[in-house]
Design an enzyme around this catalytic site. Sequence first.
Site, mmCIF file in Angstrom:
data_model
loop_
_atom_site.group_PDB
_atom_site.id
_atom_site.type_symbol
_atom_site.label_atom_id
_atom_site.label_comp_id
_atom_site.label_asym_id
_atom_site.label_seq_id
_atom_site.Cartn_x
_atom_site.Cartn_y
_atom_site.Cartn_z
ATOM 1 N N ILE A 36 0.841 -1.190 0.000
ATOM 2 C CA ILE A 36 0.000 0.000 0.000
ATOM 3 C C ILE A 36 0.887 1.254 0.000
ATOM 4 O O ILE A 36 0.597 2.227 -0.690
ATOM 5 C CB ILE A 36 -0.932 0.021 1.240
ATOM 6 C CG1 ILE A 36 -1.731 -1.290 1.356
ATOM 7 C CG2 ILE A 36 -1.848 1.241 1.216
ATOM 8 C CD1 ILE A 36 -2.650 -1.595 0.208
ATOM 9 N N CYS A 49 7.546 -1.072 8.613
ATOM 10 C CA CYS A 49 6.786 -1.112 7.359
ATOM 11 C C CYS A 49 7.703 -1.473 6.208
ATOM 12 O O CYS A 49 8.693 -0.802 5.951
ATOM 13 C CB CYS A 49 6.110 0.219 7.075
ATOM 14 S SG CYS A 49 5.146 0.121 5.551
ATOM 15 N N GLY A 96 -1.658 -12.634 6.863
ATOM 16 C CA GLY A 96 -2.684 -13.661 6.736
ATOM 17 C C GLY A 96 -2.314 -14.986 7.389
ATOM 18 O O GLY A 96 -1.215 -15.146 7.928
ATOM 19 N N GLY A 113 -0.727 -11.467 13.507
ATOM 20 C CA GLY A 113 -0.138 -12.179 12.381
ATOM 21 C C GLY A 113 -0.973 -13.413 12.078
ATOM 22 O O GLY A 113 -0.802 -14.446 12.715
HETATM 23 C C1 LIG Z 1 -3.280 -3.894 3.660
HETATM 24 C C2 LIG Z 1 -2.419 -3.800 4.873
HETATM 25 C C3 LIG Z 1 -1.995 -2.550 5.336
HETATM 26 C C4 LIG Z 1 -1.194 -2.452 6.468
HETATM 27 N N1 LIG Z 1 -0.806 -1.210 6.910
HETATM 28 C C5 LIG Z 1 -0.082 -1.107 8.055
HETATM 29 C C6 LIG Z 1 0.245 0.162 8.611
HETATM 30 O O1 LIG Z 1 -0.122 1.195 8.059
HETATM 31 N N2 LIG Z 1 0.987 0.205 9.752
HETATM 32 C C7 LIG Z 1 1.399 -0.940 10.384
HETATM 33 O O2 LIG Z 1 2.064 -0.854 11.400
HETATM 34 N N3 LIG Z 1 1.073 -2.156 9.905
HETATM 35 C C8 LIG Z 1 0.346 -2.266 8.760
HETATM 36 N N4 LIG Z 1 -0.004 -3.518 8.289
HETATM 37 C C9 LIG Z 1 0.418 -4.716 9.034
HETATM 38 C C10 LIG Z 1 -0.719 -5.230 9.939
HETATM 39 O O3 LIG Z 1 -1.053 -4.266 10.907
HETATM 40 C C11 LIG Z 1 -0.320 -6.531 10.639
HETATM 41 O O4 LIG Z 1 0.830 -6.297 11.435
HETATM 42 C C12 LIG Z 1 -0.003 -7.651 9.657
HETATM 43 O O5 LIG Z 1 -0.879 -7.572 8.559
HETATM 44 C C13 LIG Z 1 -0.108 -9.043 10.290
HETATM 45 O O6 LIG Z 1 -1.390 -9.294 10.781
HETATM 46 P P1 LIG Z 1 -2.537 -10.072 9.931
HETATM 47 O O7 LIG Z 1 -1.907 -11.323 9.385
HETATM 48 O O8 LIG Z 1 -3.639 -10.310 10.906
HETATM 49 O O9 LIG Z 1 -2.946 -9.159 8.821
HETATM 50 C C14 LIG Z 1 -0.802 -3.613 7.156
HETATM 51 C C15 LIG Z 1 -1.231 -4.866 6.682
HETATM 52 C C16 LIG Z 1 -2.030 -4.981 5.564
HETATM 53 C C17 LIG Z 1 -2.470 -6.331 5.101
#
Ligand SMILES: Cc1cc2nc3c(=O)[nH]c(=O)nc-3n(C[C@H](O)[C@H](O)[C@H](O)COP(=O)(O)O)c2cc1C
Lengths: 306, 306, 267, 267
Positions: free
Chosen positions: B74, B133, B220, B246
Site C-alpha cells: 500500500i 513497514c 494472513g 499475524g
Molecule cells: C493492507 C495492509 C496494510 C497495512 N498497513 C499497516 C500500517 O499502516 N501500519 C502498520 O504498522 N502495519 C500495517 N499492516 C500490518 C498489519 O497491521 C499486521 O501487522 C499484519 O498484517 C499481520 O497481521 P494479519 O496477518 O492479521 O494481517 C498492514 C497490513 C495490511 C495487510
Amino acid sequence: MEKINPLATSLAGLSLSSPLVTASGTCGYARELSQFFDLGMLGAIVVKGITLAPRTGNPGTRLIETPAGLINSIGLENPGVEKFISGEMPFLRQQHAPVIVNISGNTEEEYAALAARLDKVAGVSALEVNISCPNVKTGGMAFGACTIAASRVTTLVRQHSQLPLIVKLSPNVTDIAAIARAVEDAGADAISLINTLLGMAIDIETRRPILRGTFGGLSGPAIKPVALRMVYQVFRAVKIPVIGMGGISTWQDAAEFILAGATAVGIGTASMVNPLAIPTIHQGLQAYATRQGVRNIAELRGMAHQ
Amino acid sequence: MEKINPLATSLAGLSLSSPLVTASGTCGYARELSQFFDLGMLGAIVVKGITLAPRTGNPGTRLIETPAGLINSIGLENPGVEKFISGEMPFLRQQHAPVIVNISGNTEEEYAALAARLDKVAGVSALEVNISCPNVKTGGMAFGACTIAASRVTTLVRQHSQLPLIVKLSPNVTDIAAIARAVEDAGADAISLINTLLGMAIDIETRRPILRGTFGGLSGPAIKPVALRMVYQVFRAVKIPVIGMGGISTWQDAAEFILAGATAVGIGTASMVNPLAIPTIHQGLQAYATRQGVRNIAELRGMAHQ
Amino acid sequence: MVEHRPYCGIAEAVENVKVAPKIWRLTLYTPEIATAAKPGQFVNIRASSQHDPLLRRPFSLNRIDRAKGTISVLYRVVGRGTELISLFRLGEKVDLIGPLGKGFATSHPRQNSLFVAGGMGIAPFFPLAEILLADKATITCLYGVRCADDLAEVSHLETIGVKVVTASEDGCGHYHGQVTDLLAATLRQEDFSLGFACGPHAMLSATKDLCLAAKLPLQVSLESIMACGLGLCLGCTCPKSNGEDYWHICTDGPVLWAEEVDFAWKR
Amino acid sequence: MVEHRPYCGIAEAVENVKVAPKIWRLTLYTPEIATAAKPGQFVNIRASSQHDPLLRRPFSLNRIDRAKGTISVLYRVVGRGTELISLFRLGEKVDLIGPLGKGFATSHPRQNSLFVAGGMGIAPFFPLAEILLADKATITCLYGVRCADDLAEVSHLETIGVKVVTASEDGCGHYHGQVTDLLAATLRQEDFSLGFACGPHAMLSATKDLCLAAKLPLQVSLESIMACGLGLCLGCTCPKSNGEDYWHICTDGPVLWAEEVDFAWKR
Ligand SMILES: Cc1cc2nc3c(=O)[nH]c(=O)nc-3n(C[C@H](O)[C@H](O)[C@H](O)COP(=O)(O)O)c2cc1C
Ligand SMILES: Cc1cc2nc3c(=O)[nH]c(=O)nc-3n(C[C@H](O)[C@H](O)[C@H](O)COP(=O)(O)OP(=O)(O)OC[C@H]3O[C@@H](n4cnc5c(N)ncnc54)[C@H](O)[C@@H]3O)c2cc1C
Ligand SMILES: Cc1cc2nc3c(=O)[nH]c(=O)nc-3n(C[C@H](O)[C@H](O)[C@H](O)COP(=O)(O)OP(=O)(O)OC[C@H]3O[C@@H](n4cnc5c(N)ncnc54)[C@H](O)[C@@H]3O)c2cc1C
Ligand SMILES: Cc1cc2nc3c(=O)[nH]c(=O)nc-3n(C[C@H](O)[C@H](O)[C@H](O)COP(=O)(O)O)c2cc1C
Ligand code: FES
Ligand code: FES
C-alpha cells in the site's frame, strides 16, 4: 540426432538433466519416489540430512498442519553416515541422477568429519551443508544465523572435501544476502535456500506447545513469497549459482524461482502431498520454456532482475 | 450488579474491554467496520499508519493473493497527521474504544515530530510506533532491523510524548528478542508484533516482479506459525506487555497467542476477508475463557510457558 | 465508505448454470441484498470455506429480482476461485457481502443511452437496462467478444428492448472487428445522451477517448484485485485524472466518470 | 518402503452416504486399488484441490470389492478435512493414493479370532472378517462406543457371520462399560488364537496389556498425523518397545504387533 533437452542445466560443475531437485528430508533416500516416476528427470537427488552418528529423531508429535503449510520437527532422523554409505548409496548409485548429500553437524568438527568421510565415496556428486536445521538443539540453525559462523563452517568443509560444496541457508535472518556473500567468500560453490521458517503451534486445550521442542520448521506453499524474495535477494548478492526452494508446488512456482535467479529448484513439501509433483512440474516447465521461445530454461534465469 | 467481563484487560495503563484490537492498516479509521459491529467490543482501535505529510501510497498493483496469505504494497497511503486529526479524530472520539495511533517516519525527526504533534490531541490514547513497514523506501523497516536504530527511535519518541508508547516490530530479523529488549530498555510501554514478512511474487508472462517496489508485506493465516513463535520468544524476553498479531482468523488462533503471552491480539487480514471476524472471535474467546474455568482471559496469558 | 450498511452473511444458491462454454450464472436468494442493490454495484463472494483461496471474489450484479429476493452474477471461469464457484450446487450456503460500491449514476439525461461492453463487461448491463427502459430511454448496446463462445446475455437484453450490436474479430458478430471500431463508427452515425462502458482496461481507455471526442458523458465500471471490497485495505486503486492521487475502486467505484480516471496507468 | 507401487491419481466417487449422525461411507471406483488392497491398509485422500487443508487424510479400507473395482472408507466428521470429504458428491473426482502401509498379518493361527474396536476403530474390520471367514475362522468382535450415535457396521458384520458384542458407557450396548472391561471379562471366559485391535491410543494400550497377560498374540492398527503416508517425511512415528527408536506408522504399519509397540508414548 539427439533431441535437445530444454531443461538441461549445469550447477557447480555438475550437469543436471533438469533444474528440479528433491529438497532434503522430503524424499528420504529416493527409494519411495522411484516408485512414482523415473528419477532420471531429476537434476539431482538431494538426500535426507546425514549426521556422523545415527539419530533416532525427536520424540512426540513431529508434524503440524498449518494454513497452506506444514511445521515439522523430525530432528534429523537418519542412519548415520556409515550406514548411509553402506545401506543407501548402492541403490542411489544406480539411479540416473547425481546424488547430493545433505550433511548436518552439532559442531564444526562434525561437519569436517562428515565432509572428509564422504569425499571419496563413489556416487556422491556434491555436498549440501545444512547450516539451517531448526530441529536440533545444538548446531543446526545456529551456524546459519551469523556470517562468521556460516563462513567458518564453510571454510572447514571446503578444507576437507574436493566435492562441489552447496551451503544451505536459514531464512530466519535479517540479512540473507550478507550470509550468502559470507559463504561465497568462504568457498561455497553454490547456495541453496530456503530451509524452513521457525514456527510453532499451541494446543489450546492442554495449553502447551504441540512440539516437545517448542519450535519447528514451517514449509509449504505458505512460505513461497518469502522464499522467492530471498532467492531474488541472494541472486543479486553473489556470483555462485542458487538452488531455490520453499513452497514450490506448481510449474508456475518453479518458473518464478528461475526468473528470480535460481539455477535449480528444490521440491519438498509438494512431493509429500503429491508424489507426482515433480513429473508434473517437469512437464509444465518444458512447455513453458517452449512458449517463452527459449531453447533452454537457463535463458530465463534471473530475468526478473532486468 | 454489573456482569463481569471475562475479556476485560489492561495494557500500558489503558483499560481494554477485550484483548481484541484492529491491526493497523487493515481497518482504515474504523468507519467501515463500525457498520458491521459495535466497536465497543474492541480493546482498542489501532488506526492506519499516519505520516507527517499526506501520502498517496504506491503506484501499480498493491495486492497479491498467495496461498493462505496476502502480499500488500500500500505504501502508507494516508491523509497526513493534520488531516487525520481534523478529519478522522472527531469520529474516532465518539467510539467507545481507546484510539491508538500508528505512526511512521522517513527519519528519526519525523517520528519525533509526529509524537509531539499527537501528544495532546484529545482522544488519542497511545502511539504505536511502526518501525517495521516494508512498503516505503526510506525509514520503515530499516528502523526495525537493528537494535541500535530501534532503540534510538524509541528513545526519541519517548522524549516527545507522554502517551503510552507501543513499538511495532518487524519479523524480518534474526533475533526478535534482542530488538524487543532494546526497545523495552529505550522506554517502550508495550510491543506489538508481527508486522508483515517481506515477500514477493513474479509475473511469469511479463517476467517482472508484480509489485513496482519488488517486495511487499506478507500477512494472513500463512504467517501465523511464525508470528506465534515470535510472540512466544518476546514474551520470555521482556517484562512489558505484548500485542500479538499475524494471521489470526479464529478464536482458536487468538487463544494460542494469549497462551504464548500476548496481552492483546490484533486482527488484520482476517477482518478484510470477513468484517465480522472480530465479533466472531470475541464470542469464541468468551466461551473459551468460561470452558477453561478462568474468571478473566488474562489468567491464561503466557500459560504455554509453564 | 459504502453508502448503505452491506449485508454480510450467507445466501442460498438457487441456480448455478452454464450459459456459455466458460460462462456461468449463479443466482442467490438474499432478500437483504436484492432489496438494497442498484445496478453497477457488486457482491464479494467467498469461493472456499478454507484459507486458500483466501480472498473473496467480486462480481457485478447481473440480475436484481426484488420480488423473488434474488440476485445473480454472471461469471467467467478464469482461475481457481471461479472454478470453485462453478461447483456450487443448489442449496449451497454461499458466504457473501453486498451490495458494495457505487452503482451507475442514472439521474443524468439518458433518453438515448449507449452501452459499450467487452467480454464479461456485459454482466452489469441487464439491471441497468431495466431501470433505464422503465424510464422510457432507448438503449443501444455495443458488445465485443473474442469469439462466439464468449457471447452471453444477447437474447435477454433484446427481449427487454435493448438494441444489441455485437462485434468480434473472428467474424461471429454483426460487426467484424473490435468493439471500439464499432463504437467509432456508431458515434459518427448517431447521437447519444449518456454512455456506460464495462470491459478490459484497454477497451475502456479507447472508449473514453472516443466518447470524450464525441462529447458523450461516459461512466466506466472498473476492476481491480480486491482484498476487502470495503475500503479497509486501500489496495484497489486507479489513478485520478488529476494526476495526483488515487480512486479506490471498491468504494469510490466501481463506476466512475471516465473523465475522472487516468487510463494511462498500468497494473 | 511400501511393498507394492501404490496407485496415485483420481478415483470417482460412486457413493457418499451418512450411516450414523457423524459417520459417512465413501465408496470409490478405483480398480487399481481394489485389486491390490489388503485388509488393514489405507488410502490417503486429498480433501481439497487447493492448498488448505494442505495434507491428505488417511483412512483405513472399510470395503474392498475386487469384482466391482471399488473400495470404501468409513469416516467420522471430526474436522475440516472430513467435513470437506462429506461434501463429495456422486461422480466427484477424488485425488487419492493407495493402497498404503502394511495390512493385517493373516497367516498366523486364527481359527478363533478376536476383534477389539473402539469408535472408528471398527472401520478396517469388515474386509479382515471377510478374509478370515473365507478361511472358516470364527470371529468375536468387541466394539466400544461412547453412545448409540457412534455405532456403525454392526449389522454388516453380523450378516457375514461375525459375533458382535457392543460396549458403551451410556448403556446403549450389550455391555455397560468400557470395551476394555468387556475384553477382560471375555478373555476370562474364552480362548482366542489371534487378536486384532483398532481404536484410540489408551484403548490399544490397555488391550495390549490384557492380551499379553492372556498370551493372546495381538495386532494393533495405529494412527498418527501423516504428511505423506509414503515414508518420505519420517513424521509418523511411534516408539518401538525396544526403547531405542521409532516405527514409522505409514510404512512399518499401520498394523504392528502389539508387543513391538511402546504405548507409554504420548503425542
Ligand atoms: C493492507 C495492509 C496494510 C497495512 N498497513 C499497516 C500500517 O499502516 N501500519 C502498520 O504498522 N502495519 C500495517 N499492516 C500490518 C498489519 O497491521 C499486521 O501487522 C499484519 O498484517 C499481520 O497481521 P494479519 O496477518 O492479521 O494481517 C498492514 C497490513 C495490511 C495487510
Ligand atoms: C467490481 C468488480 C466486478 C467484477 N464483475 C465481474 C463479473 O460480473 N463477471 C466476471 O466474470 N468477473 C467479474 N470481475 C472479475 C472477477 O472478480 C475475477 O475474474 C475473479 O475474481 C477471478 O477469480 P479466480 O480465482 O477465478 O481467478 P485468479 O486465479 O485469482 O486469477 C485469474 C485471473 O483473473 C485476475 N483477477 C483475479 N482477481 C481479480 C479481480 N478481483 N478483479 C479483476 N481481475 C482479477 C487475475 O489477475 C488473473 O489474471 C469483477 C471484478 C471486479 C473488481
Ligand atoms: C492409518 C490411518 C487410518 C485411519 N483410518 C480412519 C478411518 O477409517 N476412519 C476415520 O474416521 N478416521 C481414520 N483415521 C483418522 C483420520 O485420518 C482423521 O480423523 C482425519 O485425518 C481428520 O481430518 P480432519 O481434517 O477432519 O480433522 P482435523 O481438523 O485435521 O483434526 C481433527 C482432529 O483429528 C486429529 N487428526 C488429524 N489428522 C489425523 C490423522 N492423520 N490421524 C489421526 N488423527 C488425526 C487431529 O489431531 C484433531 O484432533 C485414520 C488415520 C490413520 C493414520
Ligand atoms: C519433513 C521435512 C524434513 C526436512 N529435513 C531436512 C533435512 O534433513 N535437511 C535439510 O537441509 N532440510 C530439510 N528440510 C527442509 C527442506 O529441504 C526445504 O528446505 C523446506 O522444506 C522448504 O521447501 P518446501 O516448502 O518445498 O518443503 C526438511 C523439510 C521437511 C518438510
Ligand atoms: S479492496 Fe480493500 S479498499 Fe478496496
Ligand atoms: S507420513 Fe511421512 S513418513 Fe509416514
